[in-house]
Design a protein around this motif. Sequence first.
Motif, short mmCIF file in Angstrom:
data_model
loop_
_atom_site.label_atom_id
_atom_site.label_comp_id
_atom_site.label_asym_id
_atom_site.label_seq_id
_atom_site.Cartn_x
_atom_site.Cartn_y
_atom_site.Cartn_z
N VAL A 187 -7.65 6.58 4.63
CA VAL A 187 -7.90 7.43 5.80
C VAL A 187 -9.05 8.39 5.52
O VAL A 187 -9.90 8.61 6.38
CB VAL A 187 -6.61 8.20 6.18
N ARG A 188 -9.11 8.95 4.30
CA ARG A 188 -10.22 9.86 3.96
C ARG A 188 -11.56 9.12 4.02
O ARG A 188 -12.55 9.67 4.50
CB ARG A 188 -10.00 10.44 2.57
N ARG A 189 -11.59 7.88 3.52
CA ARG A 189 -12.85 7.11 3.57
C ARG A 189 -13.27 6.87 5.01
O ARG A 189 -14.44 6.96 5.35
CB ARG A 189 -12.66 5.77 2.84
N ILE A 190 -12.30 6.54 5.85
CA ILE A 190 -12.62 6.30 7.26
C ILE A 190 -13.13 7.59 7.91
O ILE A 190 -14.10 7.58 8.68
CB ILE A 190 -11.39 5.75 8.01
N MET A 191 -12.49 8.72 7.60
CA MET A 191 -12.87 9.99 8.22
C MET A 191 -14.23 10.49 7.73
O MET A 191 -14.93 11.20 8.44
CB MET A 191 -11.80 11.05 7.93
N MET A 200 0.86 -1.16 0.00
CA MET A 200 0.00 0.00 0.00
C MET A 200 0.90 1.23 0.00
O MET A 200 1.70 1.44 0.89
CB MET A 200 -0.88 -0.06 1.26
N ASN A 201 0.75 2.05 -1.02
CA ASN A 201 1.58 3.24 -1.09
C ASN A 201 0.90 4.41 -0.38
O ASN A 201 -0.19 4.27 0.18
CB ASN A 201 1.92 3.58 -2.55
N ARG A 202 1.54 5.52 -0.45
CA ARG A 202 1.08 6.67 0.32
C ARG A 202 -0.28 7.17 -0.13
O ARG A 202 -1.15 7.47 0.70
CB ARG A 202 2.12 7.79 0.21
N SER A 203 -0.53 7.25 -1.40
CA SER A 203 -1.81 7.76 -1.90
C SER A 203 -2.95 6.82 -1.53
O SER A 203 -4.06 7.26 -1.21
CB SER A 203 -1.76 7.98 -3.41
N GLU A 204 -2.70 5.50 -1.55
CA GLU A 204 -3.73 4.54 -1.14
C GLU A 204 -4.04 4.68 0.34
O GLU A 204 -5.19 4.58 0.76
CB GLU A 204 -3.28 3.12 -1.46
N ARG A 205 -2.99 4.88 1.15
CA ARG A 205 -3.22 5.08 2.60
C ARG A 205 -4.01 6.34 2.85
O ARG A 205 -4.93 6.36 3.68
CB ARG A 205 -1.88 5.15 3.33
N GLU A 206 -3.67 7.42 2.15
CA GLU A 206 -4.41 8.67 2.32
C GLU A 206 -5.86 8.50 1.91
O GLU A 206 -6.77 9.01 2.59
CB GLU A 206 -3.76 9.78 1.51
N ALA A 207 -6.13 7.79 0.84
CA ALA A 207 -7.51 7.55 0.40
C ALA A 207 -8.26 6.71 1.43
O ALA A 207 -9.43 6.99 1.74
CB ALA A 207 -7.50 6.85 -0.96
#
Length: 82
Positions: free
Chosen positions: A10-14, A1-8
Amino acid sequence: MNRSEREAAVRRIMERTPPAVPPDLCGDAVRRGGRMLRRRRAALRLMWLLMFVASVAFLVWALMARPWVEPPSEVTPPLTGW
């Protein structure tokens, strides 16, 4: 999992709606906290009582046994100079 996938992720969770809090949660927490405080207070009182009893027992033993006094001699000293 790269950085952009992690950020996405986290956004879905938030963006999700937070779970509903049970209405009686506060009352349960207050009761549990009160019970914990009563138990802690009882344990502290029991500890102080045990320390007091132990110190009184030590004091009574010390007064009865007198460990600071040299025990009497078991042997009679020799008689000289008669």
